[in-house]
Design a protein around this motif. Sequence first.
Motif, PDB file in Angstrom:
ATOM      1  N   HIS A 230       0.751  -1.217  -0.007  1.00  0.00           N
ATOM      2  CA  HIS A 230       0.138  -0.140   0.013  1.00  0.00           C
ATOM      3  C   HIS A 230       1.120   1.232  -0.151  1.00  0.00           C
ATOM      4  O   HIS A 230       2.033   1.253   0.581  1.00  0.00           O
ATOM      5  CB  HIS A 230      -0.884   0.039   1.381  1.00  0.00           C
ATOM      6  CG  HIS A 230      -2.004  -0.848   1.027  1.00  0.00           C
ATOM      7  ND1 HIS A 230      -2.812  -1.123  -0.027  1.00  0.00           N
ATOM      8  CD2 HIS A 230      -2.477  -2.080   1.932  1.00  0.00           C
ATOM      9  CE1 HIS A 230      -3.510  -2.192   0.234  1.00  0.00           C
ATOM     10  NE2 HIS A 230      -3.612  -2.694   1.442  1.00  0.00           N
ATOM     11  N   ILE A 231       0.337   2.322  -0.526  1.00  0.00           N
ATOM     12  CA  ILE A 231       1.123   3.451  -0.562  1.00  0.00           C
ATOM     13  C   ILE A 231       0.823   4.491   0.490  1.00  0.00           C
ATOM     14  O   ILE A 231      -0.332   4.637   1.113  1.00  0.00           O
ATOM     15  CB  ILE A 231       0.652   4.342  -2.114  1.00  0.00           C
ATOM     16  CG1 ILE A 231       0.849   3.517  -3.239  1.00  0.00           C
ATOM     17  CG2 ILE A 231       1.259   5.476  -2.015  1.00  0.00           C
ATOM     18  CD1 ILE A 231      -0.260   3.716  -4.097  1.00  0.00           C
TER      19      ILE A 231
ATOM     20  N   HIS B 291      -1.556   1.339  -9.286  1.00  0.00           N
ATOM     21  CA  HIS B 291      -1.977   1.098  -7.884  1.00  0.00           C
ATOM     22  C   HIS B 291      -3.516   1.423  -7.271  1.00  0.00           C
ATOM     23  O   HIS B 291      -4.298   0.671  -7.046  1.00  0.00           O
ATOM     24  CB  HIS B 291      -0.994   1.079  -6.760  1.00  0.00           C
ATOM     25  CG  HIS B 291      -1.276   0.394  -5.605  1.00  0.00           C
ATOM     26  ND1 HIS B 291      -0.769  -0.730  -5.120  1.00  0.00           N
ATOM     27  CD2 HIS B 291      -1.955   1.135  -4.450  1.00  0.00           C
ATOM     28  CE1 HIS B 291      -1.356  -1.046  -3.983  1.00  0.00           C
ATOM     29  NE2 HIS B 291      -2.065  -0.257  -3.439  1.00  0.00           N
TER      30      HIS B 291
HETATM   31 ZN   LIG Z   1      -2.801   0.142  -1.554  1.00  0.00          ZN
END
Ligand SMILES: [Zn+2]
Lengths: 187, 215
Positions: free
Chosen positions: B3-4, B28
Amino acid sequence: MSEYSDNELIDRVIAGDTDAFADIITRYQNRIFRYVYTRVYDYDEACDMTQDIFIITMESLKTFRKESQFSTWLFSIAVNYCKNHRRKNRHKVYSIHSAQDETEMQIPDIRQNQEEHIITSESLQIMLEELHKLPDDYRDILVLRDIEGQSYATIAQALNLSLANVKVRIHRGREMLKSRLQQRGLL
Amino acid sequence: MNHIPVHKLSEYIDGMLEAQEKDAITLHISQCPECRQNLLQLQKMISMLSSMKTISMPKTFATDTMIQIKKKYHHKRYYQWVRGSVIAAAIVLIAIITMLPDSITHDQFKTYMTQNTQKTSKLDCIIPTNMDLQTAMMIIQQHKARVLDYSNSYMIVESDVNSFSSIRNIINNYESFGHTTISNVGINYLPQEDKNYPQLTHANKKKYIFRLQLR
Ligand SMILES: [Zn+2]
Protein backbone atom coordinates in the motif's frame (compact mmCIF):
# COMPACT_ATOMS: atom_id res chain seq x y z
CA MET A 1 -7.48 47.46 -3.20
CA SER A 2 -4.73 49.56 -4.65
CA GLU A 3 -2.93 48.57 -7.82
CA TYR A 4 0.44 49.63 -6.48
CA SER A 5 3.11 47.01 -5.96
CA ASP A 6 4.29 46.26 -2.44
CA ASN A 7 7.54 48.08 -3.05
CA GLU A 8 5.79 51.14 -4.43
CA LEU A 9 3.60 51.28 -1.37
CA ILE A 10 6.59 50.86 0.92
CA ASP A 11 8.42 53.69 -0.83
CA ARG A 12 5.42 55.90 -0.31
CA VAL A 13 5.20 55.03 3.38
CA ILE A 14 8.88 55.69 3.91
CA ALA A 15 8.53 58.99 2.07
CA GLY A 16 5.97 60.01 4.70
CA ASP A 17 2.66 58.89 3.21
CA THR A 18 1.70 56.82 6.24
CA ASP A 19 -1.74 56.09 4.84
CA ALA A 20 -0.25 53.97 2.10
CA PHE A 21 0.43 51.42 4.80
CA ALA A 22 -3.31 50.82 5.05
CA ASP A 23 -3.13 49.23 1.60
CA ILE A 24 -0.37 46.94 2.76
CA ILE A 25 -2.43 45.92 5.76
CA THR A 26 -5.49 45.26 3.65
CA ARG A 27 -3.44 43.19 1.25
CA TYR A 28 -1.90 40.92 3.88
CA GLN A 29 -4.00 41.08 7.01
CA ASN A 30 -5.97 37.88 6.48
CA ARG A 31 -2.95 35.84 5.46
CA ILE A 32 -1.08 36.88 8.57
CA PHE A 33 -4.17 36.49 10.68
CA ARG A 34 -4.83 32.92 9.58
CA TYR A 35 -1.28 31.99 10.40
CA VAL A 36 -1.55 33.54 13.85
CA TYR A 37 -5.03 32.25 14.47
CA THR A 38 -4.20 28.62 13.76
CA ARG A 39 -1.37 28.98 16.23
CA VAL A 40 -3.19 30.58 19.15
CA TYR A 41 -6.70 29.40 18.31
CA ASP A 42 -8.28 32.45 19.90
CA TYR A 43 -9.90 34.89 17.54
CA ASP A 44 -9.52 38.05 19.60
CA GLU A 45 -6.01 37.31 20.68
CA ALA A 46 -5.09 36.57 17.08
CA CYS A 47 -6.53 39.94 16.05
CA ASP A 48 -4.43 41.72 18.66
CA MET A 49 -1.34 39.83 17.67
CA THR A 50 -1.89 40.55 13.99
CA GLN A 51 -2.20 44.21 14.81
CA ASP A 52 1.06 44.10 16.75
CA ILE A 53 2.73 42.42 13.82
CA PHE A 54 1.67 45.20 11.45
CA ILE A 55 2.75 47.88 13.88
CA ILE A 56 6.15 46.23 14.22
CA THR A 57 6.34 45.93 10.45
CA MET A 58 5.52 49.59 10.03
CA GLU A 59 8.16 50.55 12.55
CA SER A 60 10.86 48.48 10.93
CA LEU A 61 9.88 49.21 7.36
CA LYS A 62 13.01 51.25 6.76
CA THR A 63 15.12 48.17 7.45
CA PHE A 64 13.41 46.19 4.71
CA ARG A 65 15.87 45.46 1.94
CA LYS A 66 14.11 44.75 -1.25
CA GLU A 67 16.25 41.72 -1.93
CA SER A 68 13.41 39.47 -0.87
CA GLN A 69 9.68 39.71 -1.42
CA PHE A 70 7.93 41.96 1.03
CA SER A 71 5.41 39.21 1.77
CA THR A 72 8.24 36.89 2.79
CA TRP A 73 9.76 39.52 4.99
CA LEU A 74 6.41 40.32 6.59
CA PHE A 75 5.78 36.67 7.21
CA SER A 76 9.15 36.22 8.89
CA ILE A 77 8.21 39.06 11.25
CA ALA A 78 4.99 37.21 12.02
CA VAL A 79 6.85 33.97 12.66
CA ASN A 80 9.29 35.60 15.04
CA TYR A 81 6.56 37.49 16.77
CA CYS A 82 4.55 34.32 17.35
CA LYS A 83 7.55 32.46 18.71
CA ASN A 84 8.18 35.19 21.23
CA HIS A 85 4.53 35.52 22.03
CA ARG A 86 4.33 31.86 22.81
CA ARG A 87 7.26 32.16 25.18
CA LYS A 88 5.54 35.01 26.94
CA ASN A 89 2.43 32.95 27.36
CA ARG A 90 4.38 30.07 28.83
CA HIS A 91 5.87 32.47 31.27
CA LYS A 92 2.42 33.64 32.23
CA VAL A 93 1.39 30.10 32.98
CA TYR A 94 4.22 29.78 35.43
CA SER A 95 3.42 32.98 37.24
CA ILE A 96 -0.19 31.99 37.72
CA HIS A 97 0.20 31.78 41.50
CA SER A 98 0.62 35.46 42.02
CA ALA A 99 -2.63 37.26 42.66
CA GLN A 100 -1.91 39.89 40.03
CA ASP A 101 -2.14 37.35 37.29
CA GLU A 102 -5.59 36.21 38.19
CA THR A 103 -7.15 38.10 35.36
CA GLU A 104 -5.01 36.18 32.93
CA MET A 105 -6.33 32.90 34.22
CA GLN A 106 -9.76 33.51 32.84
CA ILE A 107 -10.68 30.81 30.41
CA PRO A 108 -11.41 32.37 27.06
CA ASP A 109 -14.85 31.74 25.68
CA ILE A 110 -13.70 30.05 22.54
CA ARG A 111 -17.13 29.03 21.37
CA GLN A 112 -18.48 32.53 21.42
CA ASN A 113 -15.50 33.95 19.58
CA GLN A 114 -15.54 31.42 16.86
CA GLU A 115 -19.23 31.25 16.28
CA GLU A 116 -19.49 34.96 16.10
CA HIS A 117 -16.70 35.55 13.72
CA ILE A 118 -15.91 32.57 11.63
CA ILE A 119 -17.05 29.10 12.03
CA THR A 120 -19.73 28.19 9.57
CA SER A 121 -19.55 24.46 9.85
CA GLU A 122 -18.74 21.92 12.49
CA SER A 123 -16.21 20.19 10.30
CA LEU A 124 -14.27 23.38 9.86
CA GLN A 125 -14.26 23.79 13.61
CA ILE A 126 -12.82 20.31 14.13
CA MET A 127 -10.31 20.96 11.41
CA LEU A 128 -9.17 24.11 13.12
CA GLU A 129 -8.85 22.34 16.45
CA GLU A 130 -6.74 19.55 15.05
CA LEU A 131 -4.61 21.90 13.03
CA HIS A 132 -4.00 23.94 16.14
CA LYS A 133 -2.87 20.84 18.02
CA LEU A 134 -0.24 19.90 15.45
CA PRO A 135 3.39 20.61 16.31
CA ASP A 136 4.38 24.13 15.19
CA ASP A 137 6.69 22.89 12.47
CA TYR A 138 3.94 20.95 10.73
CA ARG A 139 1.08 23.34 11.34
CA ASP A 140 2.89 26.40 10.03
CA ILE A 141 3.81 24.62 6.88
CA LEU A 142 0.32 23.23 6.24
CA VAL A 143 -1.16 26.66 6.73
CA LEU A 144 1.18 28.08 4.14
CA ARG A 145 0.81 25.23 1.71
CA ASP A 146 -2.80 24.16 1.94
CA ILE A 147 -4.61 27.20 3.28
CA GLU A 148 -2.59 29.91 1.57
CA GLY A 149 -1.60 27.82 -1.43
CA GLN A 150 2.02 28.95 -1.47
CA SER A 151 4.74 27.28 -3.47
CA TYR A 152 7.38 25.08 -1.88
CA ALA A 153 10.06 27.62 -2.72
CA THR A 154 8.18 30.50 -1.12
CA ILE A 155 7.58 28.46 2.01
CA ALA A 156 11.24 27.48 2.19
CA GLN A 157 12.21 31.13 2.05
CA ALA A 158 9.57 32.26 4.51
CA LEU A 159 10.41 29.64 7.11
CA ASN A 160 14.11 29.64 6.35
CA LEU A 161 14.13 25.94 5.56
CA SER A 162 15.68 23.86 2.81
CA LEU A 163 13.40 22.81 -0.01
CA ALA A 164 13.93 19.17 0.95
CA ASN A 165 12.91 19.92 4.50
CA VAL A 166 9.79 21.72 3.34
CA LYS A 167 8.78 18.74 1.22
CA VAL A 168 9.22 16.30 4.06
CA ARG A 169 7.25 18.42 6.47
CA ILE A 170 4.37 19.01 4.09
CA HIS A 171 3.82 15.35 3.42
CA ARG A 172 4.40 14.23 6.99
CA GLY A 173 2.19 17.03 8.21
CA ARG A 174 -0.63 16.02 5.92
CA GLU A 175 -0.25 12.45 6.99
CA MET A 176 -0.43 13.45 10.64
CA LEU A 177 -3.43 15.69 10.20
CA LYS A 178 -5.23 13.13 8.12
CA SER A 179 -4.95 10.46 10.78
CA ARG A 180 -6.15 12.89 13.45
CA LEU A 181 -9.13 13.95 11.37
CA GLN A 182 -10.00 10.32 10.77
CA GLN A 183 -10.02 9.76 14.51
CA ARG A 184 -12.45 12.66 14.80
CA GLY A 185 -14.59 10.99 12.17
CA LEU A 186 -14.19 13.83 9.78
CA LEU A 187 -12.79 11.95 6.83
CA MET B 1 3.30 -3.49 -4.53
CA ASN B 2 2.59 -2.61 -0.91
CA HIS B 3 0.00 0.00 0.00
CA ILE B 4 1.11 3.53 -0.67
CA PRO B 5 2.03 5.58 2.40
CA VAL B 6 0.00 8.77 2.85
CA HIS B 7 3.02 11.06 2.54
CA LYS B 8 3.71 9.51 -0.83
CA LEU B 9 0.11 10.10 -1.86
CA SER B 10 0.61 13.67 -0.77
CA GLU B 11 3.58 14.00 -3.11
CA TYR B 12 1.47 12.41 -5.80
CA ILE B 13 -1.22 15.06 -5.34
CA ASP B 14 1.32 17.85 -5.55
CA GLY B 15 2.77 16.36 -8.72
CA MET B 16 6.20 15.93 -7.26
CA LEU B 17 7.00 12.44 -8.39
CA GLU B 18 9.03 11.19 -11.30
CA ALA B 19 6.95 9.88 -14.16
CA GLN B 20 7.75 6.26 -13.40
CA GLU B 21 6.74 6.43 -9.74
CA LYS B 22 3.69 8.45 -10.58
CA ASP B 23 2.50 5.93 -13.13
CA ALA B 24 3.03 3.08 -10.69
CA ILE B 25 0.88 4.83 -8.08
CA THR B 26 -1.82 5.63 -10.62
CA LEU B 27 -1.94 1.97 -11.52
CA HIS B 28 -2.01 0.85 -7.89
CA ILE B 29 -4.81 3.23 -6.97
CA SER B 30 -6.94 1.99 -9.83
CA GLN B 31 -6.65 -1.52 -8.40
CA CYS B 32 -6.59 -0.94 -4.61
CA PRO B 33 -9.74 0.42 -2.92
CA GLU B 34 -7.88 1.12 0.33
CA CYS B 35 -5.30 3.39 -1.28
CA ARG B 36 -7.97 4.96 -3.46
CA GLN B 37 -9.88 5.76 -0.27
CA ASN B 38 -6.78 7.26 1.31
CA LEU B 39 -6.16 9.43 -1.71
CA LEU B 40 -9.74 10.70 -1.71
CA GLN B 41 -9.56 11.45 1.99
CA LEU B 42 -6.34 13.34 1.53
CA GLN B 43 -7.82 15.35 -1.31
CA LYS B 44 -10.87 16.12 0.79
CA MET B 45 -8.69 17.25 3.66
CA ILE B 46 -6.65 19.54 1.41
CA SER B 47 -9.75 21.09 -0.08
CA MET B 48 -11.15 21.61 3.41
CA LEU B 49 -7.93 23.28 4.41
CA SER B 50 -8.12 25.57 1.41
CA SER B 51 -11.67 26.49 2.37
CA MET B 52 -10.22 27.90 5.58
CA LYS B 53 -8.96 30.74 3.46
CA THR B 54 -12.36 32.27 4.11
CA ILE B 55 -11.33 32.91 7.70
CA SER B 56 -10.84 36.63 7.87
CA MET B 57 -10.46 39.58 10.14
CA PRO B 58 -13.03 42.20 11.11
CA LYS B 59 -13.57 44.63 8.24
CA THR B 60 -12.38 47.57 10.31
CA PHE B 61 -9.02 46.01 11.06
CA ALA B 62 -6.90 48.08 8.67
CA THR B 63 -8.54 51.31 9.78
CA ASP B 64 -8.19 50.40 13.45
CA THR B 65 -4.57 49.49 13.01
CA MET B 66 -3.81 52.71 11.17
CA ILE B 67 -5.31 54.63 14.06
CA GLN B 68 -3.01 52.77 16.44
CA ILE B 69 -0.02 53.40 14.22
CA LYS B 70 -0.79 57.09 13.90
CA LYS B 71 -1.26 57.42 17.64
CA LYS B 72 2.08 55.83 18.19
CA TYR B 73 3.76 57.91 15.53
CA HIS B 74 2.15 61.06 16.77
CA HIS B 75 3.52 60.35 20.24
CA LYS B 76 6.94 59.58 18.91
CA ARG B 77 7.03 62.70 16.84
CA TYR B 78 5.75 64.71 19.77
CA TYR B 79 8.42 63.41 22.10
CA GLN B 80 11.09 63.93 19.49
CA TRP B 81 9.89 67.48 19.10
CA VAL B 82 9.80 68.07 22.83
CA ARG B 83 13.24 66.62 23.27
CA GLY B 84 14.57 68.69 20.39
CA SER B 85 13.11 71.92 21.69
CA VAL B 86 14.22 71.25 25.25
CA ILE B 87 17.75 70.73 24.06
CA ALA B 88 17.60 73.88 21.95
CA ALA B 89 16.22 75.85 24.89
CA ALA B 90 18.89 74.44 27.18
CA ILE B 91 21.61 75.55 24.82
CA VAL B 92 20.19 79.07 24.69
CA LEU B 93 19.79 79.05 28.45
CA ILE B 94 23.37 78.01 29.06
CA ALA B 95 24.57 80.68 26.67
CA ILE B 96 22.58 83.33 28.46
CA ILE B 97 23.47 82.20 31.95
CA THR B 98 27.16 82.29 31.18
CA MET B 99 26.67 85.85 30.02
CA LEU B 100 24.86 86.92 33.14
CA PRO B 101 26.16 87.93 36.55
CA ASP B 102 25.28 85.42 39.24
CA SER B 103 22.45 87.02 41.07
CA ILE B 104 20.19 88.44 38.41
CA THR B 105 16.71 87.58 39.55
CA HIS B 106 14.49 85.20 37.74
CA ASP B 107 11.96 87.74 36.60
CA GLN B 108 14.59 89.93 35.15
CA PHE B 109 16.09 86.96 33.49
CA LYS B 110 12.76 86.03 32.01
CA THR B 111 12.22 89.54 30.75
CA TYR B 112 15.63 89.44 29.29
CA MET B 113 14.79 86.34 27.39
CA THR B 114 11.59 87.71 26.00
CA GLN B 115 12.74 91.22 25.25
CA ASN B 116 14.98 92.62 22.62
CA THR B 117 17.47 90.11 21.53
CA GLN B 118 19.04 92.57 19.13
CA LYS B 119 22.01 94.55 20.36
CA THR B 120 22.64 91.87 22.97
CA SER B 121 25.88 90.69 21.50
CA LYS B 122 27.89 93.21 23.43
CA LEU B 123 25.63 93.32 26.45
CA ASP B 124 26.16 91.32 29.60
CA CYS B 125 22.53 91.70 30.49
CA ILE B 126 19.40 93.77 30.33
CA ILE B 127 17.78 95.00 33.51
CA PRO B 128 14.22 96.13 33.17
CA THR B 129 13.16 98.80 35.59
CA ASN B 130 10.31 101.16 36.27
CA MET B 131 12.77 104.01 36.80
CA ASP B 132 12.65 107.04 34.60
CA LEU B 133 15.75 108.29 32.83
CA GLN B 134 16.41 110.98 35.38
CA THR B 135 16.51 108.62 38.32
CA ALA B 136 18.53 106.01 36.51
CA MET B 137 21.05 108.59 35.39
CA MET B 138 21.47 109.76 38.96
CA ILE B 139 22.15 106.28 40.23
CA ILE B 140 24.66 105.58 37.51
CA GLN B 141 26.45 108.77 38.31
CA GLN B 142 26.58 107.97 42.00
CA HIS B 143 28.26 104.69 41.18
CA LYS B 144 30.82 106.21 38.95
CA ALA B 145 29.60 104.06 36.12
CA ARG B 146 29.80 105.19 32.55
CA VAL B 147 26.81 105.83 30.35
CA LEU B 148 27.61 104.69 26.84
CA ASP B 149 24.29 105.54 25.28
CA TYR B 150 20.83 106.52 26.40
CA SER B 151 17.37 107.52 25.33
CA ASN B 152 14.06 107.97 27.15
CA SER B 153 13.55 104.22 27.09
CA TYR B 154 16.98 102.78 27.80
CA MET B 155 20.48 103.31 29.07
CA ILE B 156 23.56 101.41 28.10
CA VAL B 157 25.91 101.40 31.03
CA GLU B 158 29.43 100.23 31.60
CA SER B 159 30.72 99.59 35.09
CA ASP B 160 32.93 97.40 37.19
CA VAL B 161 31.61 94.41 39.07
CA ASN B 162 31.01 96.11 42.40
CA SER B 163 29.18 99.01 40.87
CA PHE B 164 27.12 96.72 38.77
CA SER B 165 26.10 94.73 41.78
CA SER B 166 25.23 97.85 43.75
CA ILE B 167 23.24 99.38 40.89
CA ARG B 168 21.33 96.18 40.52
CA ASN B 169 20.49 96.15 44.23
CA ILE B 170 19.23 99.69 44.13
CA ILE B 171 17.08 98.90 41.14
CA ASN B 172 15.65 95.82 42.85
CA ASN B 173 14.86 97.83 45.97
CA TYR B 174 13.41 100.59 43.89
CA GLU B 175 11.02 98.13 42.28
CA SER B 176 10.09 96.74 45.70
CA PHE B 177 9.69 99.81 47.87
CA GLY B 178 8.36 102.48 45.62
CA HIS B 179 9.85 105.48 43.98
CA THR B 180 9.76 108.27 46.50
CA THR B 181 13.08 107.77 48.19
CA ILE B 182 15.29 108.88 45.35
CA SER B 183 13.02 110.64 42.95
CA ASN B 184 13.79 114.17 44.09
CA VAL B 185 17.52 114.03 43.93
CA GLY B 186 18.98 116.30 41.31
CA ILE B 187 21.13 114.73 38.67
CA ASN B 188 23.44 115.52 35.85
CA TYR B 189 22.03 114.34 32.53
CA LEU B 190 25.29 114.31 30.67
CA PRO B 191 27.18 111.14 29.98
CA GLN B 192 30.36 111.14 31.87
CA GLU B 193 33.65 111.81 30.17
CA ASP B 194 36.38 109.25 29.92
CA LYS B 195 38.38 110.96 32.60
CA ASN B 196 35.68 110.24 35.12
CA TYR B 197 35.56 106.64 34.30
CA PRO B 198 36.01 104.64 37.51
CA GLN B 199 38.89 102.36 38.18
CA LEU B 200 37.90 98.77 37.92
CA THR B 201 38.18 97.26 41.33
CA HIS B 202 37.34 93.66 40.68
CA ALA B 203 40.24 91.28 40.59
CA ASN B 204 39.58 90.17 37.05
CA LYS B 205 38.94 93.75 35.94
CA LYS B 206 35.81 92.58 34.32
CA LYS B 207 33.72 95.31 32.81
CA TYR B 208 29.99 94.97 32.74
CA ILE B 209 28.04 96.46 29.95
CA PHE B 210 24.36 96.37 30.62
CA ARG B 211 21.21 97.91 29.41
CA LEU B 212 18.65 99.45 31.72
CA GLN B 213 15.33 99.06 30.07
CA LEU B 214 13.31 101.98 31.33
CA ARG B 215 9.54 102.14 31.80
ZN1 LIG C 1 -3.05 -0.06 -1.68
